[in-house]
Design an enzyme around this catalytic site. Structure first.
Site, PDB file in Angstrom:
ATOM      1  N   GLU A 303     -21.116 -37.247  43.964  1.00  0.00           N
ATOM      2  CA  GLU A 303     -21.627 -37.518  42.612  1.00  0.00           C
ATOM      3  C   GLU A 303     -20.650 -37.048  41.534  1.00  0.00           C
ATOM      4  OE1 GLU A 303     -25.657 -36.160  41.955  1.00  0.00           O
ATOM      5  OE2 GLU A 303     -26.469 -37.850  43.066  1.00  0.00           O
ATOM      6  N   HIS A 347     -18.253 -34.110  70.017  1.00  0.00           N
ATOM      7  CA  HIS A 347     -18.636 -35.137  70.985  1.00  0.00           C
ATOM      8  C   HIS A 347     -19.118 -36.375  70.256  1.00  0.00           C
ATOM      9  CE1 HIS A 347     -18.293 -32.233  74.310  1.00  0.00           C
ATOM     10  NE2 HIS A 347     -18.505 -31.398  73.302  1.00  0.00           N
ATOM     11  N   LYS A 455     -32.130 -46.812  40.427  1.00  0.00           N
ATOM     12  CA  LYS A 455     -33.310 -46.358  39.674  1.00  0.00           C
ATOM     13  C   LYS A 455     -33.741 -47.451  38.704  1.00  0.00           C
ATOM     14  CE  LYS A 455     -32.435 -41.388  39.211  1.00  0.00           C
ATOM     15  NZ  LYS A 455     -32.112 -40.392  38.202  1.00  0.00           N
TER      16      LYS A 455
HETATM   17  O1  PA5 Z   1     -26.876 -33.611  40.467  1.00  0.00           O
HETATM   18  C1  PA5 Z   1     -27.777 -34.142  39.839  1.00  0.00           C
HETATM   19  O2  PA5 Z   1     -27.989 -33.882  38.646  1.00  0.00           O
HETATM   20  C2  PA5 Z   1     -28.725 -35.113  40.513  1.00  0.00           C
HETATM   21  O3  PA5 Z   1     -28.344 -35.432  41.783  1.00  0.00           O
HETATM   22  C3  PA5 Z   1     -30.131 -34.551  40.527  1.00  0.00           C
HETATM   23  O4  PA5 Z   1     -30.131 -33.350  41.289  1.00  0.00           O
HETATM   24  C4  PA5 Z   1     -31.147 -35.524  41.148  1.00  0.00           C
HETATM   25  O5  PA5 Z   1     -30.958 -36.819  40.664  1.00  0.00           O
HETATM   26  C5  PA5 Z   1     -32.557 -35.057  40.837  1.00  0.00           C
HETATM   27  O6  PA5 Z   1     -32.795 -35.108  39.448  1.00  0.00           O
HETATM   28  P1  PA5 Z   1     -34.012 -34.360  38.767  1.00  0.00           P
HETATM   29  O7  PA5 Z   1     -33.807 -32.888  38.913  1.00  0.00           O
HETATM   30  O8  PA5 Z   1     -33.959 -34.773  37.339  1.00  0.00           O
HETATM   31  O9  PA5 Z   1     -35.282 -34.803  39.457  1.00  0.00           O
END
Ligand code: PA5
Length: 488
Positions: A303, A347, A455
């Site tokens: 990410e 493995h 989303k």
């Molecule tokens: O790193 C991030 O910000 C995202 O991956 C969030 O952890 C994830 O999308 C969950 O979001 P939220 O805490 O708003 O539910």
């Protein structure tokens, strides 16, 4: 002894033309110094930290009162309930899972003697598979279960959907005061979950207690914030964990980049990615209990650094920067992270690591001392008198050897033992390395616009109000095409 980063096997002295040369390092150093100065400048400025989502860098230094409050809450919950059900996804799931597996005994939920006086822990709200949540709702006793819902936005579908059901499940047995068994960790001011907390507390002050998911701390960088309540409940030494992170911060603030472990980790990976096309990043701890920490790292790297655009920096009149996606300049790159575990995956993925495409760098985590050990009795065979931990370390060394013999770059993080201090240091090492790599690549490591695609599509199909017109138009214009002739 502290955590160590051994990068011998990333260098051409060990892996020939697939490794990094001194000249490669010399070439990148000016850019690395600029990146280090830039990061330092932002971290030193509280307003910039919050605006650009780097507040996580200060979490190891958080105040004693805050920690005391969280520990008190944790003790209260642990003393009263048999089960704690955490709901969250992304960082709010992966951080907890990584901590649970690394810092609690294996099979923790199964054996009372291992839990000592702590409750069983269940992690849900991280998928939409009805089968897992169903089992919990059918088998847990709501009277004996405390619920912690974690969502910064309060809007994430997976967590929200699970929480709607869990609330109804609690309410059915506990009645209107069910909120006394709920705690929310969410944005301190905004979002649907914060709104819910405020409204619930107006009716009953003891219901929907809450903790802040701090401004400037993104989900994947939030283990030292939102993860603390979970750690308090399972009885982890939070001070030790934060000290590990703080000491790592000091080591990773070293101006001499060649002596800065996290910066060297990032820099060597960037060279291998750019110059030697090593686009896969495999994290392979030789420890079963660290496998979930590798899963946590997958989110962190993917990410943070898998980005479509370069970053454009604009500095405002107040001297604070804004980072804007530079839509004129495509990047569309980012190393692909993969989590594995030794020795199990020797493995499986290891065949490809050794003989498949030479397009990856493998990071091992080598644990020097396990919490317990097992001896193989004498008079068995060549394994006689050997301990499991000896065999594990030999297997890790053997794996390095097998890779080096085929000129496959790899490196090792040496962890003296898996405890709160070292685990805090490990996570912080990766966070600093990721932030620094973002600087070297000139991308914004602290947003995740690519996650919005699925989303938006779901929200559009579900008829969620407020979908931007351009997003709806794009989905309408480019529907998924499913020609039956291509479905066999
Ligand atoms: O790193 C991030 O910000 C995202 O991956 C969030 O952890 C994830 O999308 C969950 O979001 P939220 O805490 O708003 O539910």
């Amino acid at each position: 002894m502290d955590l160590k980063f051994d990068f011998n096997n990333m260098l051409c002295s060990n892996v020939g033309e697939h490794g990094v040369s001194q000249q490669d390092i010399n070439e990148i150093l000016p850019c690395a110094h600029a990146a280090s100065d830039h990061l330092k400048k932002i971290i030193a400025n509280p307003a910039a930290r919050i605006k650009l989502n780097l507040e996580w860098a200060k979490l190891p230094e958080q105040g004693k009162e805050q920690i005391a409050e969280i520990k008190y809450l944790g003790r209260q919950i642990a003393g009263k309930y048999e089960n704690v059900l955490f709901l969250g996804i992304g960082g709010s799931y992966l951080g907890l899972k990584a901590a649970q597996d690394a810092l609690c005994a294996p099979y923790y939920n199964e054996f009372k003697s291992l839990r000592k006086k702590s409750p069983r822990i269940y992690l849900e709200g991280n998928n939409l598979d009805p089968d897992t949540l169903n089992v919990l709702l059918k088998n847990l006793d709501p009277k004996k279960t405390f619920v912690v819902v974690i969502s910064k936005s309060g809007e994430t579908t997976e967590t929200k959907a699970a929480f709607i059901l869990v609330e109804a499940w609690l309410k059915k047995t506990l009645g209107v005061k069910y909120g006394r068994q709920v705690l929310a960790i969410t944005d301190p001011e905004n979002g649907a979950l914060r709104k819910k907390v405020t409204e619930a507390q107006k009716k009953d002050l003891l219901s929907f207690r809450s903790l802040p998911l701090l401004k400037g701390v993104g989900g994947r960088f939030s283990e030292f914030n939102m993860g603390l309540l979970h750690l308090a409940i399972i009885g982890v030494n939070i001070e030790e964990l934060l000290l590990g992170a703080k000491d790592m911060f000091k080591r990773c603030s070293h101006d001499d980049i060649l002596r800065n472990p996290a910066y060297m980790y990032a820099l060597l990976h960037v060279i291998l990615y750019r110059k030697k096309s090593k686009s896969l990043a495999i994290l392979m701890p030789f420890s079963q209990t660290l496998k979930s920490s590798a899963d946590w790292y997958v989110q962190l790297l993917a990410e943070s650094l898998g980005k479509k655009y370069h970053r454009l920096i604009e500095t405002g009149a107040d001297g604070i920067e804004s980072w804007i996606a530079n839509k004129e300049e495509y990047f569309s790159r980012g190393r692909t992270p993969i989590s594995a575990a030794g020795t199990n995956d020797l493995h499986s993925i290891q065949q490809n690591n050794v003989e498949g495409e030479n397009n990856k760098v493998i990071t091992f985590i080598r644990v020097q001392k396990f919490n317990t050990d097992l001896m193989i009795p004498e008079k068995s065979d060549f394994l006689s008198g050997k301990s499991f931990s000896q065999l594990m370390q030999l297997a890790q060394e053997a794996t390095e050897w097998a890779l080096v013999s085929q000129e496959r770059p790899n490196c090792t993080i040496i962890m003296p033992e898996v405890n709160a201090y070292n685990w805090g240091a490990l996570l912080f090492f990766f966070e600093m390395a990721t932030a620094f790599e973002g600087e070297l690549l000139n991308v914004n490591a602290f947003d995740q616009p690519g996650v919005e695609g699925y989303k938006n599509y779901m929200y559009y199909k579900l008829g969620k109000p407020g979908i931007p017109q351009d997003v709806a138009e794009e989905i309408k214009k480019k529907p998924l095409i499913k020609d039956p002739k291509y479905i066999l």
